[in-house]
Scaffold this motif. Sequence first.
Motif, PDB file in Angstrom:
ATOM      1  N   PHE A 318      -5.442  72.887 -77.922  1.00 32.47           N
ATOM      2  CA  PHE A 318      -5.880  73.888 -77.064  1.00 32.47           C
ATOM      3  C   PHE A 318      -4.685  74.227 -76.035  1.00 32.47           C
ATOM      4  CE2 PHE A 318     -10.314  72.550 -77.932  1.00 32.47           C
ATOM      5  CZ  PHE A 318     -10.125  73.314 -79.135  1.00 32.47           C
ATOM      6  N   ILE A 319      -3.842  73.067 -75.785  1.00 31.08           N
ATOM      7  CA  ILE A 319      -2.693  73.450 -74.670  1.00 31.08           C
ATOM      8  C   ILE A 319      -1.833  74.382 -75.330  1.00 31.08           C
ATOM      9  CG2 ILE A 319      -0.793  72.045 -73.778  1.00 31.08           C
ATOM     10  CD1 ILE A 319      -2.266  69.537 -73.793  1.00 31.08           C
ATOM     11  N   SER A 320      -1.467  74.212 -76.574  1.00 35.97           N
ATOM     12  CA  SER A 320      -0.632  75.445 -77.310  1.00 35.97           C
ATOM     13  C   SER A 320      -1.127  76.671 -77.318  1.00 35.97           C
ATOM     14  CB  SER A 320      -0.184  74.794 -78.677  1.00 35.97           C
ATOM     15  OG  SER A 320      -1.440  74.758 -79.639  1.00 35.97           O
ATOM     16  N   ILE A 321      -2.557  76.856 -77.369  1.00 35.20           N
ATOM     17  CA  ILE A 321      -3.201  78.056 -77.422  1.00 35.20           C
ATOM     18  C   ILE A 321      -3.004  78.422 -76.038  1.00 35.20           C
ATOM     19  CG2 ILE A 321      -5.492  79.181 -77.567  1.00 35.20           C
ATOM     20  CD1 ILE A 321      -6.105  77.281 -79.861  1.00 35.20           C
ATOM     21  N   ILE A 322      -3.385  77.737 -74.961  1.00 30.23           N
ATOM     22  CA  ILE A 322      -3.164  78.412 -73.394  1.00 30.23           C
ATOM     23  C   ILE A 322      -1.632  78.827 -73.501  1.00 30.23           C
ATOM     24  CG2 ILE A 322      -3.281  77.740 -71.036  1.00 30.23           C
ATOM     25  CD1 ILE A 322      -5.739  75.913 -72.100  1.00 30.23           C
ATOM     26  N   ARG A 323      -1.064  77.987 -73.744  1.00 30.10           N
ATOM     27  CA  ARG A 323       0.584  78.439 -73.464  1.00 30.10           C
ATOM     28  C   ARG A 323       1.048  79.749 -74.296  1.00 30.10           C
ATOM     29  NH1 ARG A 323       4.284  72.991 -73.004  1.00 30.10           N
ATOM     30  NH2 ARG A 323       2.917  71.610 -71.937  1.00 30.10           N
ATOM     31  N   ARG A 338     -10.923  85.798 -71.964  1.00 31.53           N
ATOM     32  CA  ARG A 338     -11.523  85.010 -70.905  1.00 31.53           C
ATOM     33  C   ARG A 338     -11.347  83.557 -71.733  1.00 31.53           C
ATOM     34  NH1 ARG A 338     -17.149  84.022 -68.010  1.00 31.53           N
ATOM     35  NH2 ARG A 338     -16.361  82.165 -66.378  1.00 31.53           N
ATOM     36  N   LEU A 339     -10.531  82.703 -71.202  1.00 31.50           N
ATOM     37  CA  LEU A 339     -10.583  81.309 -71.513  1.00 31.50           C
ATOM     38  C   LEU A 339     -11.828  80.316 -70.906  1.00 31.50           C
ATOM     39  CD1 LEU A 339      -6.636  80.913 -71.945  1.00 31.50           C
ATOM     40  CD2 LEU A 339      -8.396  81.827 -73.592  1.00 31.50           C
ATOM     41  N   ILE A 340     -12.559  79.657 -71.634  1.00 30.46           N
ATOM     42  CA  ILE A 340     -13.307  78.891 -71.123  1.00 30.46           C
ATOM     43  C   ILE A 340     -12.903  77.440 -71.947  1.00 30.46           C
ATOM     44  CG2 ILE A 340     -15.738  77.913 -70.695  1.00 30.46           C
ATOM     45  CD1 ILE A 340     -15.019  80.678 -69.478  1.00 30.46           C
ATOM     46  N   LEU A 341     -12.597  76.119 -71.295  1.00 34.68           N
ATOM     47  CA  LEU A 341     -12.147  75.075 -71.780  1.00 34.68           C
ATOM     48  C   LEU A 341     -13.160  74.127 -71.249  1.00 34.68           C
ATOM     49  CD1 LEU A 341     -10.067  73.050 -73.227  1.00 34.68           C
ATOM     50  CD2 LEU A 341      -8.991  72.906 -71.066  1.00 34.68           C
ATOM     51  N   ILE A 342     -13.947  73.455 -72.032  1.00 33.32           N
ATOM     52  CA  ILE A 342     -15.139  72.443 -71.926  1.00 33.32           C
ATOM     53  C   ILE A 342     -14.575  71.218 -72.632  1.00 33.32           C
ATOM     54  CG2 ILE A 342     -17.445  71.861 -72.499  1.00 33.32           C
ATOM     55  CD1 ILE A 342     -17.874  74.697 -72.784  1.00 33.32           C
ATOM     56  N   ALA A 369      -0.616  83.962 -63.492  1.00 34.27           N
ATOM     57  CA  ALA A 369      -1.569  84.533 -62.513  1.00 34.27           C
ATOM     58  C   ALA A 369      -2.393  85.512 -63.089  1.00 34.27           C
ATOM     59  CB  ALA A 369      -0.314  85.643 -61.721  1.00 34.27           C
ATOM     60  N   ASN A 370      -2.168  86.152 -64.305  1.00 31.76           N
ATOM     61  CA  ASN A 370      -3.010  87.153 -64.978  1.00 31.76           C
ATOM     62  C   ASN A 370      -3.949  86.255 -66.034  1.00 31.76           C
ATOM     63  OD1 ASN A 370      -1.852  89.179 -63.554  1.00 31.76           O
ATOM     64  ND2 ASN A 370      -0.101  89.194 -65.414  1.00 31.76           N
ATOM     65  N   LEU A 371      -3.837  84.741 -66.053  1.00 30.11           N
ATOM     66  CA  LEU A 371      -4.691  84.144 -67.351  1.00 30.11           C
ATOM     67  C   LEU A 371      -5.964  83.799 -66.443  1.00 30.11           C
ATOM     68  CD1 LEU A 371      -4.143  82.954 -69.903  1.00 30.11           C
ATOM     69  CD2 LEU A 371      -3.906  80.465 -68.690  1.00 30.11           C
ATOM     70  N   ARG A 372      -7.041  84.322 -67.187  1.00 31.89           N
ATOM     71  CA  ARG A 372      -8.363  84.165 -66.664  1.00 31.89           C
ATOM     72  C   ARG A 372      -9.215  82.693 -67.283  1.00 31.89           C
ATOM     73  NH1 ARG A 372     -11.369  89.265 -68.916  1.00 31.89           N
ATOM     74  NH2 ARG A 372      -9.985  88.852 -70.311  1.00 31.89           N
ATOM     75  N   LEU A 373      -8.897  81.868 -66.671  1.00 32.37           N
ATOM     76  CA  LEU A 373      -8.968  80.138 -66.974  1.00 32.37           C
ATOM     77  C   LEU A 373     -10.115  79.664 -66.344  1.00 32.37           C
ATOM     78  CD1 LEU A 373      -8.421  77.808 -69.168  1.00 32.37           C
ATOM     79  CD2 LEU A 373      -6.621  77.330 -67.372  1.00 32.37           C
ATOM     80  N   THR A 374     -11.049  79.148 -66.989  1.00 29.12           N
ATOM     81  CA  THR A 374     -12.070  78.269 -66.598  1.00 29.12           C
ATOM     82  C   THR A 374     -12.375  77.158 -67.262  1.00 29.12           C
ATOM     83  OG1 THR A 374     -13.425  80.221 -65.643  1.00 29.12           O
ATOM     84  CG2 THR A 374     -14.490  78.137 -65.714  1.00 29.12           C
ATOM     85  N   ILE A 375     -12.087  75.922 -66.443  1.00 26.89           N
ATOM     86  CA  ILE A 375     -12.346  74.538 -66.997  1.00 26.89           C
ATOM     87  C   ILE A 375     -13.462  73.704 -66.745  1.00 26.89           C
ATOM     88  CG2 ILE A 375     -11.180  72.277 -67.321  1.00 26.89           C
ATOM     89  CD1 ILE A 375      -8.411  73.617 -66.606  1.00 26.89           C
ATOM     90  N   GLU A 376     -14.346  73.436 -67.838  1.00 22.72           N
ATOM     91  CA  GLU A 376     -15.535  72.665 -67.330  1.00 22.72           C
ATOM     92  C   GLU A 376     -15.420  71.238 -67.863  1.00 22.72           C
ATOM     93  OE1 GLU A 376     -17.991  73.619 -65.731  1.00 22.72           O
ATOM     94  OE2 GLU A 376     -17.834  75.857 -65.690  1.00 22.72           O
ATOM     95  N   ALA A 377     -14.731  70.235 -66.853  1.00 20.21           N
ATOM     96  CA  ALA A 377     -14.353  68.935 -67.150  1.00 20.21           C
ATOM     97  C   ALA A 377     -15.314  67.804 -66.888  1.00 20.21           C
ATOM     98  CB  ALA A 377     -13.029  68.343 -66.454  1.00 20.21           C
ATOM     99  N   GLU A 534      -6.386  73.037 -60.697  1.00 23.88           N
ATOM    100  CA  GLU A 534      -7.405  72.641 -59.725  1.00 23.88           C
ATOM    101  C   GLU A 534      -8.387  73.416 -59.493  1.00 23.88           C
ATOM    102  OE1 GLU A 534      -7.907  69.849 -55.633  1.00 23.88           O
ATOM    103  OE2 GLU A 534      -5.961  70.548 -56.405  1.00 23.88           O
ATOM    104  N   GLU A 535      -8.070  74.757 -58.932  1.00 20.12           N
ATOM    105  CA  GLU A 535      -8.917  75.676 -58.659  1.00 20.12           C
ATOM    106  C   GLU A 535      -9.530  76.255 -59.745  1.00 20.12           C
ATOM    107  OE1 GLU A 535      -6.126  78.765 -57.251  1.00 20.12           O
ATOM    108  OE2 GLU A 535      -5.710  77.575 -55.219  1.00 20.12           O
ATOM    109  N   ALA A 536      -9.284  76.301 -61.024  1.00 15.66           N
ATOM    110  CA  ALA A 536      -9.899  76.812 -62.092  1.00 15.66           C
ATOM    111  C   ALA A 536     -11.054  75.664 -62.936  1.00 15.66           C
ATOM    112  CB  ALA A 536      -9.050  77.249 -63.211  1.00 15.66           C
ATOM    113  N   THR A 537     -10.931  74.280 -62.209  1.00 19.53           N
ATOM    114  CA  THR A 537     -11.434  73.317 -62.895  1.00 19.53           C
ATOM    115  C   THR A 537     -12.864  73.102 -62.108  1.00 19.53           C
ATOM    116  OG1 THR A 537      -9.547  72.105 -63.523  1.00 19.53           O
ATOM    117  CG2 THR A 537     -11.758  70.940 -63.450  1.00 19.53           C
ATOM    118  N   ASN A 538     -14.009  72.728 -62.855  1.00 23.19           N
ATOM    119  CA  ASN A 538     -15.292  72.460 -62.300  1.00 23.19           C
ATOM    120  C   ASN A 538     -15.728  70.982 -62.866  1.00 23.19           C
ATOM    121  OD1 ASN A 538     -15.707  74.833 -61.050  1.00 23.19           O
ATOM    122  ND2 ASN A 538     -16.395  75.638 -63.103  1.00 23.19           N
ATOM    123  N   LEU A 539     -15.870  70.199 -61.945  1.00 22.10           N
ATOM    124  CA  LEU A 539     -16.094  68.678 -62.442  1.00 22.10           C
ATOM    125  C   LEU A 539     -17.308  68.161 -62.496  1.00 22.10           C
ATOM    126  CD1 LEU A 539     -13.178  66.846 -60.409  1.00 22.10           C
ATOM    127  CD2 LEU A 539     -13.061  67.521 -62.626  1.00 22.10           C
TER     128      LEU A 539
END
Length: 597
Positions: A318-323, A338-342, A369-377, A534-539
């Motif tokens: 998924f790192i390669s997909i995000i890049r 919109r990207l959701i990383l769980i 800046a234009n990447l809509r990323l949310t991380i659920e860790a 960090e701002e995109a991550t929910n722990l």
Amino acid sequence: MFVVLLFWSLFTYFSSSFKSIDISLKNGIRWQLKLDLGGLWLGLVGNICLTLLFFPVARGSAVLQFFGLTSEGSIKYHIWLGHAVMTFFTAHGICYIVYWALMGQMSQTLKWSRSEISNVAGEISLLAGLGLWATTFPRIRRKMFELFFYTHYLYIVFVVFFVFHVGFTYACYMLPGFYLFLVDRYLRFLQSRRHVRLLSARILPAAGQTLELSFSKSPGLKYSPTSVLFLNVPGISKLQWHPFTVTSNSSLETDELSVVIKGEGKWTKKLYEMVSSSAAADHHFDVSVEGPYGPASTDFLRHETLVMISGGSGIAPFISIIRDLIFTSSHLQLKTPRLILISSFKTTADLAMLHLLLPITAASSAATANLRLTIEAYITREKQAAATSPFHNNNVRTKWFKPSPTHAPISPILGPTASWLWLAAVVSSSFLAFLVIIGILTGYYIYPEGKKHGEAGFPMALTAFLYMLVLCACVAAASSGAFLWNKRKSGRDQTIQIRNVEGATPTAGGSPAGGGAVYEMTEELESLPLRTIEEATNLHYGVRPNLRKLLVEYCTEGGSTGVMVSGPAGLRHEAAAICSSGLADDSLQFESISFSW
């Protein structure tokens, strides 16, 4: 359909031959003859499996891409076919041994016929196959990978003596797949002869034993997200090759190629120790590569939302997909989903994997800046958060390696453009040369010599040996010619690139520009991108992700939702079951990413 073909073939062979035996023989040795013919039919059906066995492991072949397959995704077909081949061939051998024992003909086990089936060659081939097969079962393969790896070279003995056993003409059943594999294997051998240049290593905290290696590559080398690169480090083992997911994007990082490596076995743990130790400054790292190999193309833009579910080191693809989507958004100015990383992690220290989502460059902060990323860790083995943010405990180190003049950038085997045309030229020219040479060899040597020996004819084993020798020579000549031609064309560009990168190698901590092989520096370059992560991550602590709830929540936002899963089999099966349950009116489109040795 393939399994149906096998059973249909078995039924047809057995029913027709057994009926003829029952009609012609009323008593006596009827069932012994059935055993004899049964062994023959089992061998013939095994040949059907052998015909396809080598197609999935021809990594650079266009055949896999034609069927929408990748080299890592095709391994399971090779495994299934291998089990089928050895099951049928083992049953074939047992039937004949039992038949010879019952008929008092055990001397047949030592028969090496001049012009017919050679039993000794078949037994040697079967023993080599059994030795190889015994180490392929998951429990043995995972616990003793080195044993599995080395015994797999027995395939050479297996194939050579199989050809001696049945003769070259009959062995042509398996020739198409094996021929493509032979061409691919020799081209990979040529690529791996030269060591590649290691630029840098991002070393994550020791608890996770994870690092990202960045290599120099030629700008003409293009690859798709989720590609795989095979690495060999002679300092650890000269024979072992291990596959790792490519995390870089060939358009965003035009001169670099990166892979993520997690210390989960002896080989990877040894590599982590070598790279992270202070003694690394005393020598250059010799690394050889094969690849990269991946899908011909990917289309993530067709989804409104892309949900990526990973467990542990499964985050690497998924790192390669995000890049890739960072490049699409910032350079191509296209709307991205919109990207959701769980992601599930065992401990807080494992969150350092999130550092790898962005490349080592300060410019990457603007690109996100234009990447809509949310991380659920999800931190599964810790009940509560630490007093300070885990992103502030930054123990990630970056080491920059000084180049060796003998090391070269990673480049395409057959040139940056129209490589499939070069491959087609190699296959067609080598096979045409093979046909011409064996035609001359047969007409002017084998056939005249056979006539001199009367009814015995020319030895079948020697004929097979000569044909195999000519086959290998034609493949080697055509492949070497194409490889050297493209290498000469790209040599000047690689020399210029190496000089440019040498001049751009950073120094740190007041280290002299010419001293040592390694420069070490802190993560100041990554501070701005890290804030975005960090701002995109929910722990979430002490719990596992409720995939059903999360997928239903994200798919209700409208539009197509792609669900990609990388991790343990249980995780993939759970997500697949949810996507196929109909909870979201078929708006969830499931795709699994896995690599199983």
